[in-house]
Write a protein that holds these residues in place. Structure first.
Motif, PDB file in Angstrom:
ATOM      1  N   GLY A   1       0.841  -1.190   0.000  1.00 38.09           N
ATOM      2  CA  GLY A   1       0.000   0.000   0.000  1.00 38.09           C
ATOM      3  C   GLY A   1       0.874   1.236   0.000  1.00 38.09           C
ATOM      4  O   GLY A   1       2.100   1.154   0.010  1.00 38.09           O
ATOM      5  N   PRO A   2       0.229   2.414  -0.024  1.00 35.44           N
ATOM      6  CA  PRO A   2       1.025   3.637  -0.030  1.00 35.44           C
ATOM      7  C   PRO A   2       1.803   3.746   1.281  1.00 35.44           C
ATOM      8  O   PRO A   2       1.290   3.366   2.333  1.00 35.44           O
ATOM      9  CB  PRO A   2      -0.035   4.752  -0.113  1.00 35.44           C
ATOM     10  N   THR A   3       3.014   4.216   1.204  1.00 35.06           N
ATOM     11  CA  THR A   3       3.815   4.378   2.418  1.00 35.06           C
ATOM     12  C   THR A   3       4.264   5.829   2.511  1.00 35.06           C
ATOM     13  O   THR A   3       4.049   6.619   1.599  1.00 35.06           O
ATOM     14  CB  THR A   3       5.061   3.484   2.388  1.00 35.06           C
TER      15      THR A   3
ATOM     16  N   GLU B   1      -0.875  18.256  -4.488  1.00 36.41           N
ATOM     17  CA  GLU B   1      -1.546  17.546  -3.391  1.00 36.41           C
ATOM     18  C   GLU B   1      -0.556  17.197  -2.280  1.00 36.41           C
ATOM     19  O   GLU B   1       0.659  17.159  -2.485  1.00 36.41           O
ATOM     20  CB  GLU B   1      -2.191  16.253  -3.920  1.00 36.41           C
ATOM     21  N   HIS B   2      -1.113  16.889  -1.134  1.00 39.38           N
ATOM     22  CA  HIS B   2      -0.306  16.383  -0.022  1.00 39.38           C
ATOM     23  C   HIS B   2       0.320  15.054  -0.425  1.00 39.38           C
ATOM     24  O   HIS B   2      -0.222  14.317  -1.237  1.00 39.38           O
ATOM     25  CB  HIS B   2      -1.207  16.191   1.202  1.00 39.38           C
ATOM     26  N   SER B   3       1.463  14.744   0.176  1.00 38.12           N
ATOM     27  CA  SER B   3       2.173  13.518  -0.193  1.00 38.12           C
ATOM     28  C   SER B   3       1.304  12.274  -0.021  1.00 38.12           C
ATOM     29  O   SER B   3       1.477  11.300  -0.751  1.00 38.12           O
ATOM     30  CB  SER B   3       3.452  13.390   0.629  1.00 38.12           C
ATOM     31  N   SER B   4       0.361  12.293   0.918  1.00 34.26           N
ATOM     32  CA  SER B   4      -0.475  11.101   1.106  1.00 34.26           C
ATOM     33  C   SER B   4      -1.305  10.805  -0.146  1.00 34.26           C
ATOM     34  O   SER B   4      -1.524   9.647  -0.494  1.00 34.26           O
ATOM     35  CB  SER B   4      -1.398  11.272   2.316  1.00 34.26           C
ATOM     36  N   VAL B   5      -1.744  11.867  -0.827  1.00 36.94           N
ATOM     37  CA  VAL B   5      -2.487  11.679  -2.070  1.00 36.94           C
ATOM     38  C   VAL B   5      -1.540  11.210  -3.176  1.00 36.94           C
ATOM     39  O   VAL B   5      -1.846  10.279  -3.929  1.00 36.94           O
ATOM     40  CB  VAL B   5      -3.194  12.988  -2.492  1.00 36.94           C
TER      41      VAL B   5
ATOM     42  N   HIS C   1       1.290   9.659  -2.829  1.00 39.48           N
ATOM     43  CA  HIS C   1       1.709   8.271  -2.563  1.00 39.48           C
ATOM     44  C   HIS C   1       0.613   7.287  -2.973  1.00 39.48           C
ATOM     45  O   HIS C   1       0.899   6.204  -3.485  1.00 39.48           O
ATOM     46  CB  HIS C   1       2.051   8.083  -1.079  1.00 39.48           C
ATOM     47  N   SER C   2      -0.628   7.661  -2.733  1.00 37.42           N
ATOM     48  CA  SER C   2      -1.732   6.806  -3.178  1.00 37.42           C
ATOM     49  C   SER C   2      -1.717   6.685  -4.704  1.00 37.42           C
ATOM     50  O   SER C   2      -1.966   5.608  -5.251  1.00 37.42           O
ATOM     51  CB  SER C   2      -3.078   7.388  -2.733  1.00 37.42           C
ATOM     52  N   ALA C   3      -1.443   7.810  -5.367  1.00 37.19           N
ATOM     53  CA  ALA C   3      -1.390   7.791  -6.835  1.00 37.19           C
ATOM     54  C   ALA C   3      -0.251   6.896  -7.315  1.00 37.19           C
ATOM     55  O   ALA C   3      -0.416   6.131  -8.276  1.00 37.19           O
ATOM     56  CB  ALA C   3      -1.229   9.213  -7.371  1.00 37.19           C
TER      57      ALA C   3
ATOM     58  N   ALA D   1       0.967   4.320  -5.721  1.00 29.37           N
ATOM     59  CA  ALA D   1       0.563   2.931  -5.493  1.00 29.37           C
ATOM     60  C   ALA D   1      -0.415   2.484  -6.577  1.00 29.37           C
ATOM     61  O   ALA D   1      -0.360   1.341  -7.046  1.00 29.37           O
ATOM     62  CB  ALA D   1      -0.061   2.789  -4.100  1.00 29.37           C
ATOM     63  N   HIS D   2      -1.288   3.390  -6.983  1.00 31.63           N
ATOM     64  CA  HIS D   2      -2.260   3.068  -8.026  1.00 31.63           C
ATOM     65  C   HIS D   2      -1.552   2.807  -9.359  1.00 31.63           C
ATOM     66  O   HIS D   2      -1.873   1.863 -10.084  1.00 31.63           O
ATOM     67  CB  HIS D   2      -3.257   4.223  -8.156  1.00 31.63           C
ATOM     68  N   LEU D   3      -0.567   3.634  -9.656  1.00 24.01           N
ATOM     69  CA  LEU D   3       0.242   3.436 -10.870  1.00 24.01           C
ATOM     70  C   LEU D   3       0.945   2.087 -10.831  1.00 24.01           C
ATOM     71  O   LEU D   3       0.934   1.333 -11.801  1.00 24.01           O
ATOM     72  CB  LEU D   3       1.309   4.532 -10.959  1.00 24.01           C
ATOM     73  N   ALA D   4       1.573   1.814  -9.671  1.00 26.96           N
ATOM     74  CA  ALA D   4       2.327   0.557  -9.521  1.00 26.96           C
ATOM     75  C   ALA D   4       1.394  -0.633  -9.693  1.00 26.96           C
ATOM     76  O   ALA D   4       1.813  -1.719 -10.099  1.00 26.96           O
ATOM     77  CB  ALA D   4       3.010   0.511  -8.160  1.00 26.96           C
ATOM     78  N   ASP D   5       0.127  -0.424  -9.403  1.00 28.49           N
ATOM     79  CA  ASP D   5      -0.862  -1.494  -9.488  1.00 28.49           C
ATOM     80  C   ASP D   5      -1.496  -1.552 -10.889  1.00 28.49           C
ATOM     81  O   ASP D   5      -2.481  -2.259 -11.103  1.00 28.49           O
ATOM     82  CB  ASP D   5      -1.936  -1.237  -8.420  1.00 28.49           C
ATOM     83  N   GLY D   6      -0.952  -0.783 -11.811  1.00 27.60           N
ATOM     84  CA  GLY D   6      -1.436  -0.868 -13.185  1.00 27.60           C
ATOM     85  C   GLY D   6      -2.456   0.193 -13.566  1.00 27.60           C
ATOM     86  O   GLY D   6      -2.951   0.194 -14.691  1.00 27.60           O
ATOM     87  N   GLY D   7      -2.772   1.097 -12.650  1.00 21.88           N
ATOM     88  CA  GLY D   7      -3.703   2.172 -12.963  1.00 21.88           C
ATOM     89  C   GLY D   7      -3.018   3.293 -13.731  1.00 21.88           C
ATOM     90  O   GLY D   7      -1.804   3.262 -13.943  1.00 21.88           O
ATOM     91  N   THR D   8      -3.813   4.280 -14.148  1.00 21.37           N
ATOM     92  CA  THR D   8      -3.220   5.443 -14.806  1.00 21.37           C
ATOM     93  C   THR D   8      -3.533   6.681 -13.977  1.00 21.37           C
ATOM     94  O   THR D   8      -4.545   6.739 -13.289  1.00 21.37           O
ATOM     95  CB  THR D   8      -3.777   5.645 -16.232  1.00 21.37           C
TER      96      THR D   8
END
Lengths: 461, 461
Positions: A219-221, B97-101, B103-105, B107-114
């Motif tokens: 997950g995001p870290t 955005e804040h780093s939490s957003v 970082h989520s992006a 993770a989404h990229l790493a998971d194959g999202g765009t």
């Protein structure tokens, strides 16, 4: 009030409260900042980590704080499974793990992994041999709690750790229940804990990962807690948690001996004072403060309610006290009676008088619940089907199926059978348990038009 | 001490402290239990949820508490993306955005999202038109902060929400910085916040998901917080967080006016008092308590250290103050100077005298740092390459490349160029910013044998 549910959550330890107060003033700033308030916060965090690591028995840089024990378990399983993904995707858990471990296993399954659930003995403990048999070349992670949260049984962690080490598989030990009493036996690779179980505040868990264990946070870290627990650190909570752990450890030897006497007393006296009770869990290898028993022909929810009215707060694994209306997975895995189930877990410092009063109140409370239930509702329809009696309890919930069975058993000729029709999940556990307690033969279950037919042969006159 | 870093973490509000104290006694038990202590905990949790929901502007059953704002963002993005997976896997975020957003992006990229990153104007705000252009048929989620955490610029949430609504895309608003000041403009679908930013304790975040928004919690879950935030609830923290939010909202109108005067004063006075300063962020559409400026030829780390010695705690987006040694992604996206960057964010109740003292201390502190830096270290080797001057600052960190550039610019004939060789990431941002402040022409960058050559043409005499 007698609060006897420390295994759910312990009241805040006075030392935790003090530490929390003090660190509210000193520990609110961002420990990643270099200015004075940040440096102070960092010092507090570092000191708490050292104290917690010492209590856990690991290096400070092996330990991170999480926001709960549940989060620690979720992170630990995901991180360890991902870290060994090349080896394989097989996960081992015992059948009696905490729900946080089982939920992680479900998530792993849903994600395409495989899971083996190691069954437990009637005591609630896994057999090390059975656990070792579950190890496979593609096993990425093995999980075993240090002690069970519902029945108190200690698990053979050292023996299982040996088997895991021999197989080269890391072992995650959920130590939530045992950590207040002492460090976990050697051999673990990952370890998790939960502060509110040891008198620390809610909102703090811990995760230790031994150096050398492959671990890939999922997950995001972010940069906090070595990249293993994202989000701004709850330093006042962490400081209070570490202080409480030290404090309870200082009391552990004396309190564990004292509470063990009290729980031994309850274990011995309850079956004498209350008819038809099954005390479950290992009588010796167990947590000092926790014991569990089940009362035949008792509705767990009503019993808890009546005990609450008598100022006792206890917990239960009965189906009717759970939101899912199924009995606790722990009792199910042990194959013991679930109806009228009561878990007593004494907080530190519980006075002996409260236990005495519990032993005074319990018998009449159980008797009252039994009386109410015995007379409540219409008798279930009984019919004759060939040589069988059939009792139709469809639509009626635990403990009614067992109560209705008990009512008709005398009408069954010795050697004859009775079929109890039930659509209550608890019957699957409680009818066999009743047979064992009553010396009747449980023949087995058969699918019925609706629900299930549980077949019982009358042996005893 | 003058703590001017409320945007990192605000000191605990007195009301939060009181509420925390009180709920330590009442809120430690498991709110899922039916006994007295559990019911009391449940009441506290329900009341806190109602208070927080009212402040956020949503229904109580739309709001859950998480263990941090970061966790709320991680959960929100994962849950909303999974909930609309059938629509597509495209995520939109703003570049600031804040780093939490972010970082989520990642993770989404790493998971194959765009992921599309919407750029910002020099003010730090997105243009609603640019944001709307990023919306696609396969966009599952759009994210936009309510106001920026580093420069204070408010984002055009309502306009972007309109565009998202027209496209049928849910909008997640990270409201961490603005929530103390008031509810977010209408139109959001998901909203996140962080208690320690508004004077609540660390360890509490909130996540609101509007009814009707598709949402599928990811990772292992449990029955707590509507299945959206696993782990035992930190009720004392939650109660304190909700109480603090109410309290700061009651002060918001008065304090925002008062703090805005103080930050307006700093914005106006700093460029008068300190030469070569760039005040960044929208001067009008901004948070009341926060402002940011950058000082040419200043080492951010040293400046922060000297301000700390003068009893001011501020933060910085300069590269040399970050663990990654790159300038803040916010300043980078805005294309503004990053060296000597200082963020001032005033906590509630900051006395005007502290601001006066800051304005007194800052000029001499900056001057001292500049003097030290100007005389520090050897001059960088200067060579002539064809018609160009070449300054080799390889291996030297921000702000040295800019300082060395400033030293040689007078030796460059008007119309001639100087190439600054640098392997410091900050140079990419700061050399163009310097050119703009000094009225020189930034020609562009070229790859060099080592690092990058930044080419500047002398225009001004």
């Amino acid at each position: 009030m007698s609060y006897f549910d420390a295994a759910s959550s312990a009241p805040l330890h006075p030392v935790a409260r003090q530490a929390l107060q003090a660190s509210l003033d000193e520990g609110w700033a961002d420990p990643a900042r270099l200015y004075r308030e940040g440096r102070r916060a960092r010092l507090l965090l570092d000191a708490a980590r050292e104290a917690a690591a010492e209590a856990v028995g690991c290096r400070p840089d092996e330990l991170v704080f999480t926001s709960s024990g549940t989060r620690a378990v979720h992170a630990a399983t995901a991180g360890a499974l991902a870290g060994r993904r090349r080896v394989g995707r097989h996960l081992i858990v015992s059948a009696v793990e905490h729900s946080s471990v089982l939920h992680s296993a479900q998530a792993h399954l849903a994600d395409g992994g495989t899971v083996s659930e190691v069954p437990v003995l009637r005591s609630g403990a896994v057999s090390p041999a059975a656990y070792a048999e579950a190890l496979r070349p593609d096993t990425a992670l093995a999980c075993l709690q240090s002690a069970n949260h519902e029945v108190g049984t200690e698990q053979p962690v050292a023996a299982v750790a040996d088997a895991c080490r021999a197989a080269g598989v890391p072992l995650l030990v959920d130590a939530a229940q045992s950590l207040p009493w002492g460090p976990v036996q050697a051999g673990w690779s990952l370890l998790t804990g939960s502060a509110h179980k040891w008198g620390g505040p809610a909102g703090v868990g811990l995760l230790a990962v031994r150096k050398g264990v492959r671990y890939a946070p999922q997950g995001p870290t972010d940069e906090r807690e070595s990249g293993r627990a994202p989000g701004f650190e709850n330093i006042p909570g962490i400081v209070a948690a570490a202080a409480a752990l030290r404090a309870v450890r200082a009391q552990a030897a004396a309190e564990s001996a004292r509470l063990r006497e009290l729980t031994d007393l309850i274990r011995a006296r309850v079956p004498e004072l209350v008819p038809d009770v099954q005390v479950v869990g290992d009588p010796v290898h167990r947590l000092p403060h926790l014991l569990t028993f089940s009362c035949l022909h008792v509705d767990g929810e009503t019993l808890l309610h009546e005990l609450d009215r008598a100022d006792f707060s206890v917990s239960s694994g009965s189906s009717c006290t759970s939101s899912t209306l199924t009995p606790s997975h722990v009792l199910k895995a042990m194959g013991v009676l679930s109806e009228g189930n009561v878990r007593v877990s004494l907080p530190l410092g519980t006075p002996a008088e409260e236990v005495d009063r519990f032993l005074e109140v319990l018998p009449r409370t159980v008797a009252a619940v039994r009386e109410k239930l015995g007379s409540a509702g219409p008798a279930s329809p009984v019919s004759v089907l060939g040589d069988d009696l059939v009792v139709d309890t469809l639509g009626r919930r635990c403990p009614i199926p067992v109560i209705e069975l008990a009512k008709v058993i005398d009408d069954v000729p010795v050697g004859g059978t009775v079929r109890v029709l039930s659509d209550d999940e608890a019957a699957r556990l409680d009818i066999p348990a009743w047979c064992e307690m009553r010396g009747q033969e449980y023949v087995g279950e058969e699918p019925a038009d609706r629900g299930t037919a549980y077949v019982v042969r009358r042996l005893a006159p």
